[in-house]
Design a protein around this motif. Structure first.
Motif, PDB file in Angstrom:
ATOM      1  N   UNK A 132       0.829  -1.214   0.000  1.00  0.00           N
ATOM      2  CA  UNK A 132       0.000   0.000   0.000  1.00  0.00           C
ATOM      3  C   UNK A 132       0.859   1.259   0.000  1.00  0.00           C
ATOM      4  N   UNK A 133       1.925   1.238   0.786  1.00  0.00           N
ATOM      5  CA  UNK A 133       2.825   2.396   0.833  1.00  0.00           C
ATOM      6  C   UNK A 133       3.498   2.616  -0.518  1.00  0.00           C
ATOM      7  N   UNK A 134       3.952   1.544  -1.141  1.00  0.00           N
ATOM      8  CA  UNK A 134       4.590   1.663  -2.453  1.00  0.00           C
ATOM      9  C   UNK A 134       3.599   2.171  -3.499  1.00  0.00           C
ATOM     10  N   UNK A 135       2.369   1.688  -3.451  1.00  0.00           N
ATOM     11  CA  UNK A 135       1.346   2.140  -4.396  1.00  0.00           C
ATOM     12  C   UNK A 135       1.024   3.611  -4.184  1.00  0.00           C
ATOM     13  N   UNK A 136       0.924   4.030  -2.912  1.00  0.00           N
ATOM     14  CA  UNK A 136       0.657   5.443  -2.615  1.00  0.00           C
ATOM     15  C   UNK A 136       1.806   6.318  -3.082  1.00  0.00           C
ATOM     16  N   UNK A 137       3.027   5.877  -2.856  1.00  0.00           N
ATOM     17  CA  UNK A 137       4.194   6.633  -3.320  1.00  0.00           C
ATOM     18  C   UNK A 137       4.183   6.774  -4.839  1.00  0.00           C
ATOM     19  N   UNK A 138       3.838   5.717  -5.528  1.00  0.00           N
ATOM     20  CA  UNK A 138       3.802   5.750  -6.989  1.00  0.00           C
ATOM     21  C   UNK A 138       2.748   6.741  -7.478  1.00  0.00           C
ATOM     22  N   UNK A 139       1.592   6.769  -6.834  1.00  0.00           N
ATOM     23  CA  UNK A 139       0.523   7.709  -7.230  1.00  0.00           C
ATOM     24  C   UNK A 139       0.948   9.144  -6.979  1.00  0.00           C
ATOM     25  N   UNK A 140       1.557   9.402  -5.804  1.00  0.00           N
ATOM     26  CA  UNK A 140       2.027  10.756  -5.503  1.00  0.00           C
ATOM     27  C   UNK A 140       3.118  11.171  -6.494  1.00  0.00           C
TER      28      UNK A 140
END
Length: 110
Positions: free
Chosen positions: A97-105
């Motif tokens: 989830x953290x990696x996905x959020x970082x990618x979106x940001x």
């Protein structure tokens, strides 16, 4: 967000290894006597030692050992192994989830 991907990955791997180690020593808790585990092999040795070699009749104490082991297996599988697996999965999901959020940001700044 401040997190260490390598440490989280290492934590998941370590938790999964603990799970494998526990299963190797005490079984997975799903069978009465899992002879692939160290504890299961110990129960089998007790069975051999406490059985009459001629008739195969078992010593009454063995029934109590197997009953106690069965109760322990149930609690062990339901609480220890399940909880350990759930924690490893939660850490793994949090990392994803953290990696996905970082990618979106990161994508929003492109």
């Amino acid at each position: 967000m401040l997190y260490d991907k390598n440490q989280m990955t290492h934590l998941v791997e370590t938790l999964r290894q603990y799970h494998r180690d526990l299963v190797a020593v005490a079984g997975d808790g799903t069978s009465p006597v899992d002879t692939s585990s160290d504890l299961g092999q110990a129960v089998e040795k007790l069975k051999q030692a406490w059985s009459d070699p001629n008739s195969g009749a078992e010593n009454g104490a063995l029934e109590h050992v197997i009953s106690a082991k069965s109760e322990w297996d149930s609690a062990y599988a339901n609480k220890c192994l399940t909880t350990l697996d759930a924690v490893a999965t939660a850490v793994e999901n949090a990392l994803q989830n953290a990696l996905a959020a970082d990618a979106k940001v990161g994508a929003s700044f492109s």
